[in-house]
Design a protein around this motif. Structure first.
Motif, mmCIF file in Angstrom:
data_model
loop_
_atom_site.group_PDB
_atom_site.id
_atom_site.type_symbol
_atom_site.label_atom_id
_atom_site.label_comp_id
_atom_site.label_asym_id
_atom_site.label_seq_id
_atom_site.Cartn_x
_atom_site.Cartn_y
_atom_site.Cartn_z
ATOM 1 N N GLY A 27 -72.217 -19.547 -91.602
ATOM 2 C CA GLY A 27 -73.658 -19.633 -91.859
ATOM 3 C C GLY A 27 -74.063 -18.710 -92.987
ATOM 4 N N CYS A 28 -73.550 -17.476 -92.976
ATOM 5 C CA CYS A 28 -73.886 -16.552 -94.067
ATOM 6 C C CYS A 28 -73.386 -17.081 -95.401
ATOM 7 C CB CYS A 28 -73.260 -15.172 -93.760
ATOM 8 S SG CYS A 28 -74.024 -14.343 -92.351
ATOM 9 N N LYS A 29 -72.177 -17.660 -95.389
ATOM 10 C CA LYS A 29 -71.609 -18.185 -96.622
ATOM 11 C C LYS A 29 -72.438 -19.358 -97.161
ATOM 12 C CE LYS A 29 -67.200 -19.804 -98.465
ATOM 13 N NZ LYS A 29 -65.788 -20.157 -98.133
ATOM 14 N N VAL A 30 -72.806 -20.278 -96.253
ATOM 15 C CA VAL A 30 -73.588 -21.455 -96.685
ATOM 16 C C VAL A 30 -74.964 -21.031 -97.183
ATOM 17 C CG1 VAL A 30 -74.704 -23.551 -95.855
ATOM 18 C CG2 VAL A 30 -72.339 -23.090 -95.247
ATOM 19 N N TYR A 33 -74.656 -19.584 -100.544
ATOM 20 C CA TYR A 33 -74.436 -20.635 -101.545
ATOM 21 C C TYR A 33 -75.736 -21.401 -101.833
ATOM 22 C CZ TYR A 33 -72.420 -24.732 -103.809
ATOM 23 O OH TYR A 33 -72.146 -25.747 -104.695
ATOM 24 N N LEU A 34 -76.521 -21.658 -100.780
ATOM 25 C CA LEU A 34 -77.799 -22.344 -100.981
ATOM 26 C C LEU A 34 -78.759 -21.494 -101.798
ATOM 27 C CD1 LEU A 34 -78.363 -23.971 -97.463
ATOM 28 C CD2 LEU A 34 -77.719 -25.117 -99.593
ATOM 29 N N ARG A 35 -78.749 -20.156 -101.538
ATOM 30 C CA ARG A 35 -79.600 -19.284 -102.352
ATOM 31 C C ARG A 35 -79.176 -19.317 -103.806
ATOM 32 N NH1 ARG A 35 -79.335 -15.826 -97.822
ATOM 33 N NH2 ARG A 35 -77.567 -14.715 -98.758
ATOM 34 N N HIS A 36 -77.866 -19.343 -104.030
ATOM 35 C CA HIS A 36 -77.364 -19.427 -105.402
ATOM 36 C C HIS A 36 -77.793 -20.742 -106.059
ATOM 37 C CE1 HIS A 36 -74.741 -18.990 -108.839
ATOM 38 N NE2 HIS A 36 -74.167 -20.182 -108.546
ATOM 39 N N MET A 40 -80.231 -21.290 -109.288
ATOM 40 C CA MET A 40 -79.804 -22.054 -110.465
ATOM 41 C C MET A 40 -80.779 -23.204 -110.776
ATOM 42 S SD MET A 40 -77.169 -20.553 -111.654
ATOM 43 C CE MET A 40 -77.954 -19.035 -111.130
ATOM 44 N N VAL A 41 -81.242 -23.868 -109.687
ATOM 45 C CA VAL A 41 -82.208 -24.970 -109.887
ATOM 46 C C VAL A 41 -83.497 -24.449 -110.497
ATOM 47 C CG1 VAL A 41 -83.677 -26.596 -108.652
ATOM 48 C CG2 VAL A 41 -81.251 -26.476 -108.127
ATOM 49 N N ILE A 42 -83.980 -23.312 -109.998
ATOM 50 C CA ILE A 42 -85.209 -22.720 -110.544
ATOM 51 C C ILE A 42 -85.020 -22.372 -112.012
ATOM 52 C CG2 ILE A 42 -86.699 -20.693 -110.417
ATOM 53 C CD1 ILE A 42 -86.300 -20.778 -107.364
#
Length: 321
Positions: A27-30, A33-36, A40-42
């Motif tokens: 969960g921490c890894k995912v 990755y979602l925060r990253h 990047m999208v922003i």
């Protein structure tokens, strides 16, 4: 048995702990990755929006610059056209010097025409005066000839030759120079006017006096409060409009209805034989059945006024009736 059971329970506890640790780690890894990905999208959206806004701004700037240049061009074109049209109109259309020359020529021509018209008016006035003088002279001469009896004689002075005047009146002189009016002779019709001319010899054809034709009636409307000719003719030749008394028939509608009902009854019956009340009617053909007055119905015609209720004895008659 108890040893294996405790080992199995310990293994299950460790398994659950390992699964829980793995789930938290994954969960921490995912989430990391979602925060990253979100960052990047922003970043990508920021750069793309900046690029689009800069492109749109450049386009707006070019449009505003083009509009500014067109406005400046139109304003300068209007100024140039204004100057050119003013120059063209002043030189070729409303030329001041040409207009001044034209007005001078018009004034000269106007003065010449006014002089000619003034001479013409004076000539006409002189002619009218001469005509009036001639008319007055003729009237005076006619009056002098008409009043020639007022001329003074050697014994009696006339009304125009007063002894209190130094010289006689001009009318007196006019009476002396004029002749009296001659009396008109009446035209006497010959008693032989209606006879044929030169009847015995017949040298000339007979002259029959024919009546002169009447002059044509003018179509101009006569002066006065008269109506139009078309309206008068329409009133004269309009169709007859009888009154209600004349248009109504002599017979009343009730009598007409009764006659119509009688004709319908006479036309529509199936047979013309009268109704025979008894079967033995054919035995006594000489006598007809006459119902009594009391027993007759209200729909049967009563015999009052149409028959005489008395006894008749034909054998006692002296002569046949």
């Amino acid at each position: 048995f108890y040893i294996f059971r405790s080992i199995d329970e310990d293994r299950k506890i460790k398994y659950r702990a390992a699964v829980k640790i793995q789930s938290w780690f994954r969960g921490c890894k995912v989430r990391a990755y979602l925060r990253h990905l979100n960052e990047m999208v922003i970043l990508i959206q920021k750069w793309w929006r900046g690029y689009r806004c800069r492109k749109h701004f450049r386009k707006m700037l070019e449009t505003a610059y083009f509009i500014m240049k067109m406005n400046f061009y139109n304003e300068m074109a209007v100024r140039i056209q204004k100057r050119w049209r003013g120059y063209y109109v002043r030189k070729y259309i409303h030329n001041y010097y040409a207009l001044k020359k034209y007005l001078q020529a018009v004034s000269v021509n106007n003065a010449f025409v006014r002089g000619e018209l003034q001479e013409y008016v004076e000539m006409k006035e002189n002619e009218e005066k001469m005509k009036d003088l001639e008319k007055k002279e003729k009237e005076k001469k006619y009056q002098a000839r008409k009043m020639h009896y007022l001329l003074s004689t050697e014994q009696i002075a006339g009304i125009y030759n007063s002894p209190f005047r130094k010289s006689p009146d001009p009318m007196e002189l006019l009476l002396r120079n004029s002749k009296p009016l001659s009396h008109r002779r009446k035209q006497v019709k010959s008693p032989f006017a209606y006879e044929l001319y030169d009847w015995p010899t017949c040298k000339k054809p007979p002259a029959f006096v024919a009546a002169l034709p009447l002059p044509p009636i003018g179509r101009q409307k006569p002066q006065g409060p008269f109506r139009d000719t078309a309206e008068v003719l329409w009133q004269r030749y309009k169709p007859l409009e009888p009154t209600l008394r004349v248009a109504e028939s002599i017979n009343s509608p009730l009598e007409k209805a009764r006659e119509g009902i009688k004709r319908e009854e006479w036309r529509n019956p199936i047979h013309d034989n009268e109704f025979l009340p008894f079967s033995s009617y054919h035995k006594n053909e000489s006598e007809k059945y006459e119902p009594s007055l009391c027993k007759s119905g209200k729909y049967v015609r009563e015999a009052y006024g149409t028959k005489h209720f008395r006894e008749v004895y034909p054998k006692k008659w002296i002569a046949d009736k």
